[in-house]
Design a protein around this motif. Structure first.
Motif, PDB file in Angstrom:
ATOM      1  N   GLY A  74     -11.212   8.953  -3.130  1.00  0.00           N
ATOM      2  CA  GLY A  74     -10.525   8.197  -4.185  1.00  0.00           C
ATOM      3  C   GLY A  74      -8.845   8.060  -4.213  1.00  0.00           C
ATOM      4  N   LYS A  75      -8.491   8.692  -3.051  1.00  0.00           N
ATOM      5  CA  LYS A  75      -6.955   8.921  -2.837  1.00  0.00           C
ATOM      6  C   LYS A  75      -6.172   7.681  -2.443  1.00  0.00           C
ATOM      7  CE  LYS A  75      -3.519  12.035  -0.854  1.00  0.00           C
ATOM      8  NZ  LYS A  75      -3.199  13.096  -0.049  1.00  0.00           N
ATOM      9  N   HIS A  76      -6.867   6.671  -1.639  1.00  0.00           N
ATOM     10  CA  HIS A  76      -6.078   6.117  -0.847  1.00  0.00           C
ATOM     11  C   HIS A  76      -6.372   4.471  -1.249  1.00  0.00           C
ATOM     12  CE1 HIS A  76      -5.141   9.222   2.240  1.00  0.00           C
ATOM     13  NE2 HIS A  76      -6.490   9.531   2.141  1.00  0.00           N
ATOM     14  N   ASP A  77      -5.234   3.890  -1.172  1.00  0.00           N
ATOM     15  CA  ASP A  77      -5.437   2.349  -1.284  1.00  0.00           C
ATOM     16  C   ASP A  77      -5.571   1.659  -0.075  1.00  0.00           C
ATOM     17  OD1 ASP A  77      -2.870   2.413  -0.477  1.00  0.00           O
ATOM     18  OD2 ASP A  77      -1.940   1.841  -2.399  1.00  0.00           O
ATOM     19  N   PHE A 133       0.645  -1.056  -0.175  1.00  0.00           N
ATOM     20  CA  PHE A 133       0.077   0.190  -0.042  1.00  0.00           C
ATOM     21  C   PHE A 133       0.898   1.251  -0.069  1.00  0.00           C
ATOM     22  CE2 PHE A 133      -2.259  -3.285   2.288  1.00  0.00           C
ATOM     23  CZ  PHE A 133      -3.545  -3.261   1.295  1.00  0.00           C
ATOM     24  N   SER A 134       0.408   2.070  -0.801  1.00  0.00           N
ATOM     25  CA  SER A 134       1.393   3.392  -1.044  1.00  0.00           C
ATOM     26  C   SER A 134       0.872   4.727  -0.428  1.00  0.00           C
ATOM     27  CB  SER A 134       1.699   3.353  -2.560  1.00  0.00           C
ATOM     28  OG  SER A 134       0.507   3.672  -3.543  1.00  0.00           O
ATOM     29  N   SER A 135      -0.598   4.602  -0.412  1.00  0.00           N
ATOM     30  CA  SER A 135      -1.264   5.825   0.137  1.00  0.00           C
ATOM     31  C   SER A 135      -2.220   5.401   1.218  1.00  0.00           C
ATOM     32  CB  SER A 135      -2.063   6.532  -1.110  1.00  0.00           C
ATOM     33  OG  SER A 135      -2.630   7.400  -0.584  1.00  0.00           O
ATOM     34  N   VAL A 136      -2.080   5.484   2.509  1.00  0.00           N
ATOM     35  CA  VAL A 136      -2.752   4.989   3.608  1.00  0.00           C
ATOM     36  C   VAL A 136      -3.385   6.278   4.350  1.00  0.00           C
ATOM     37  CG1 VAL A 136      -2.599   3.717   5.998  1.00  0.00           C
ATOM     38  CG2 VAL A 136      -1.132   3.264   3.817  1.00  0.00           C
ATOM     39  N   GLY A 137      -4.683   6.091   4.511  1.00  0.00           N
ATOM     40  CA  GLY A 137      -5.342   7.049   5.437  1.00  0.00           C
ATOM     41  C   GLY A 137      -5.664   6.240   6.748  1.00  0.00           C
ATOM     42  N   ILE A 138      -5.609   7.029   7.868  1.00  0.00           N
ATOM     43  CA  ILE A 138      -5.773   6.506   9.287  1.00  0.00           C
ATOM     44  C   ILE A 138      -6.913   7.240  10.001  1.00  0.00           C
ATOM     45  CG2 ILE A 138      -5.128   5.481  11.424  1.00  0.00           C
ATOM     46  CD1 ILE A 138      -2.392   4.920  10.139  1.00  0.00           C
ATOM     47  N   VAL A 139      -8.011   6.714  10.318  1.00  0.00           N
ATOM     48  CA  VAL A 139      -8.897   7.438  11.248  1.00  0.00           C
ATOM     49  C   VAL A 139      -8.699   7.136  12.597  1.00  0.00           C
ATOM     50  CG1 VAL A 139     -11.404   8.113  11.722  1.00  0.00           C
ATOM     51  CG2 VAL A 139     -10.425   7.651   9.369  1.00  0.00           C
ATOM     52  N   ALA A 140      -8.140   7.851  13.754  1.00  0.00           N
ATOM     53  CA  ALA A 140      -7.926   7.580  14.906  1.00  0.00           C
ATOM     54  C   ALA A 140      -8.517   8.413  15.946  1.00  0.00           C
ATOM     55  CB  ALA A 140      -6.479   7.331  15.164  1.00  0.00           C
ATOM     56  N   ALA A 141      -9.044   7.944  16.976  1.00  0.00           N
ATOM     57  CA  ALA A 141      -9.249   8.808  18.390  1.00  0.00           C
ATOM     58  C   ALA A 141      -8.145   9.322  18.984  1.00  0.00           C
ATOM     59  CB  ALA A 141     -10.090   7.958  19.113  1.00  0.00           C
ATOM     60  N   GLY A 201       4.167   7.076  13.182  1.00  0.00           N
ATOM     61  CA  GLY A 201       5.292   6.225  12.854  1.00  0.00           C
ATOM     62  C   GLY A 201       5.300   4.938  12.584  1.00  0.00           C
ATOM     63  N   ARG A 202       4.025   4.498  12.710  1.00  0.00           N
ATOM     64  CA  ARG A 202       3.768   3.090  12.586  1.00  0.00           C
ATOM     65  C   ARG A 202       3.732   2.428  10.980  1.00  0.00           C
ATOM     66  NH1 ARG A 202       4.401   0.441  17.474  1.00  0.00           N
ATOM     67  NH2 ARG A 202       3.441  -1.255  16.488  1.00  0.00           N
ATOM     68  N   ILE A 203       3.124   3.403  10.266  1.00  0.00           N
ATOM     69  CA  ILE A 203       3.027   3.221   8.816  1.00  0.00           C
ATOM     70  C   ILE A 203       3.560   4.419   8.014  1.00  0.00           C
ATOM     71  CG2 ILE A 203       1.457   2.542   6.801  1.00  0.00           C
ATOM     72  CD1 ILE A 203      -0.509   1.315   8.781  1.00  0.00           C
ATOM     73  N   ASN A 204       4.679   4.125   7.306  1.00  0.00           N
ATOM     74  CA  ASN A 204       5.289   5.136   6.558  1.00  0.00           C
ATOM     75  C   ASN A 204       4.343   6.039   5.742  1.00  0.00           C
ATOM     76  OD1 ASN A 204       7.726   4.668   7.707  1.00  0.00           O
ATOM     77  ND2 ASN A 204       8.615   3.266   6.350  1.00  0.00           N
ATOM     78  N   GLY A 205       4.349   7.490   5.858  1.00  0.00           N
ATOM     79  CA  GLY A 205       3.687   8.117   5.043  1.00  0.00           C
ATOM     80  C   GLY A 205       2.365   8.175   5.197  1.00  0.00           C
ATOM     81  N   ALA A 206       1.623   7.485   6.287  1.00  0.00           N
ATOM     82  CA  ALA A 206       0.204   7.436   6.604  1.00  0.00           C
ATOM     83  C   ALA A 206      -0.421   8.888   7.024  1.00  0.00           C
ATOM     84  CB  ALA A 206      -0.052   6.614   7.841  1.00  0.00           C
ATOM     85  N   HIS A 207      -1.477   9.306   6.554  1.00  0.00           N
ATOM     86  CA  HIS A 207      -2.287  10.351   6.546  1.00  0.00           C
ATOM     87  C   HIS A 207      -3.321  10.246   7.622  1.00  0.00           C
ATOM     88  CE1 HIS A 207      -4.334  14.279   5.955  1.00  0.00           C
ATOM     89  NE2 HIS A 207      -5.243  13.633   5.688  1.00  0.00           N
TER      90      HIS A 207
END
Length: 272
Positions: free
Chosen positions: A80-83, A46-54, A61-67
């Motif tokens: 449509g940006k994330h895989d 995966f090259s484009s990661v989005g994370i929703v977090a409380a 620092g857990r997934i490189n480049g994560a938004h």
């Protein structure tokens, strides 16, 4: 038309989150570790990661480049940006959990993966039952104290409603020992999981209710060594943005061999 009363008081939830002790977020850590384990089993990078977090710090620092974006009714994720989109342990407080999943689905490109972890219906069932029994005995009524949480089949159905393909939902039960109900309640506050229900009673709970509930808890759910047991049920949801490359179910009647032949057994017709 009147608006429905929301489940969650978002201001109270934000206040609870802000007061949380970042050293006590073991449930958030468990959800993150479960996601990371699942990703190791996916044969895809995966090259484009989005994370929703409380608690965004849990994911730093857990997934490189994560938004990494905070929880909210509207998620700041580009269409449509994330895989890969991860929703980490916040659906139980969402006023619109289907809307949360739909927003995650829209943020995925074709064949993108959604991985969500939510607290399930077995979470804190012990303290829920003990508080209810104690409050009925003391006052003759019930007050909303613990957020309602969905069962695994219901959350799995939400994946389909959100338009995700190949939906899977499974559970990871955690049993935690506490010295007493008082220690459990202290930990819940430290995790930012205090009562944020919009319909909660705004005055303090009678001491008699809490004392009776603690006694019921110790008698009903003992750990065997003088403490008590509390259940936390993690439900892991996976689904994919639809894509033509994905496997499709075969058309009924298209099989080339009988199941009975494969199993080397006789086929017994059902009677009308």
């Amino acid at each position: 038309m009147t608006q429905p009363t929301p489940l969650t008081d978002t201001k109270a939830l934000a206040r609870n989150r802000a007061r949380a002790d970042t050293g006590m977020l073991f449930l958030q850590d468990a959800a993150r570790d479960e996601v990371e384990d699942r990703l190791m089993m996916v044969n895809k990078s995966f090259s484009s990661v989005g994370i929703v977090a409380a608690f965004p710090a849990v994911w730093q620092g857990r997934i490189n480049g994560a938004h990494i974006v905070p929880e909210g009714d509207v998620l700041p994720l580009d269409h449509g940006k994330h895989d890969l989109v991860i929703h980490s342990l916040g659906l139980h407080w969402a006023n619109d959990p289907v809307g949360q999943l739909i927003q995650c689905r829209r943020a995925l490109g074709a064949d993108g993966l959604l991985l969500a972890v939510a607290l399930g219906g077995q979470t804190l069932h012990e303290v829920r039952a003990c508080l209810a029994e104690a409050e009925v005995a003391e006052t003759g009524g019930l007050s909303p104290r613990i957020a309602p949480m969905a069962e695994v089949r219901d959350l799995g159905a939400l994946l389909q409603r959100a338009g995700l393909a190949l939906p899977v939902a499974d559970t990871v039960p955690l049993r935690v020992r506490y010295q007493s109900m008082w220690h459990l309640m202290r930990d819940l506050r430290a995790m930012g999981e205090g009562n944020a229900l919009a319909a909660r009673v705004r005055t303090g709970t009678r001491r008699g209710i809490l004392n009776r509930a603690a006694d019921i808890y110790a008698a009903t759910f003992p750990s065997g060594d003088g403490g008590i047991l509390a259940t936390f049920e993690l439900i892991v949801l996976t689904g994919w943005a639809p894509d033509a490359s994905q496997q499709k179910p075969l058309r009924p009647g298209s099989a080339q061999a009988r199941l009975a032949d494969v199993l080397r057994t006789d086929e017994t017709p059902l009677s009308d």
